[in-house]
Write a protein that holds these residues in place. Sequence first.
Motif, PDB file in Angstrom:
ATOM      1  N   ASP A  75      26.058 -27.745 -26.821  1.00 11.10           N
ATOM      2  CA  ASP A  75      25.329 -29.104 -26.932  1.00 11.10           C
ATOM      3  C   ASP A  75      26.255 -29.954 -26.067  1.00 11.10           C
ATOM      4  O   ASP A  75      27.464 -29.587 -26.196  1.00 11.10           O
ATOM      5  CB  ASP A  75      25.687 -29.538 -28.477  1.00 11.10           C
ATOM      6  N   PRO A 106      23.660 -35.406 -28.274  1.00 14.68           N
ATOM      7  CA  PRO A 106      22.451 -35.376 -29.356  1.00 14.68           C
ATOM      8  C   PRO A 106      21.278 -34.973 -28.685  1.00 14.68           C
ATOM      9  O   PRO A 106      20.386 -34.448 -29.401  1.00 14.68           O
ATOM     10  CB  PRO A 106      22.402 -36.548 -30.280  1.00 14.68           C
ATOM     11  N   THR A 107      21.021 -35.188 -27.575  1.00 12.36           N
ATOM     12  CA  THR A 107      19.851 -34.954 -26.830  1.00 12.36           C
ATOM     13  C   THR A 107      20.001 -33.966 -25.433  1.00 12.36           C
ATOM     14  O   THR A 107      19.052 -34.017 -24.736  1.00 12.36           O
ATOM     15  CB  THR A 107      19.399 -36.403 -26.360  1.00 12.36           C
TER      16      THR A 107
END
Length: 109
Positions: A32, A35-36
């Motif tokens: 990650d 968050p996107t």
Amino acid sequence: MKARLNYVELTSFDVRAAKRFYERAFGWSLTDFGPTYAATTTGDTDIGIQADSAEAVGAPLPVIEVDDLEMALATVLDAGGTLAKPIFAFPGGRRFHFIDPSGSELAVW
């Protein structure tokens, strides 16, 4: 100038669902980066999953690695490419986007 395709960025509406799919389908491990965004980090040809609609392009985004970003920008423009996004910083470094003469968008980092 050294240049090689080393990254393809895919658009997704749900980065978590896309991440689960690629992990289950191919056994890839995705990291990650907010968050996107998630990406493989193998050092070979990696993939990124972009779920921020403001940043996503309409098709897969091939990303070319070069050893001199400014020289690559000048060369791309001189060869007939059109600048889509000027050089900008992102969590992996710096890059720019261009449109090739056939209308495909690519990035160089």
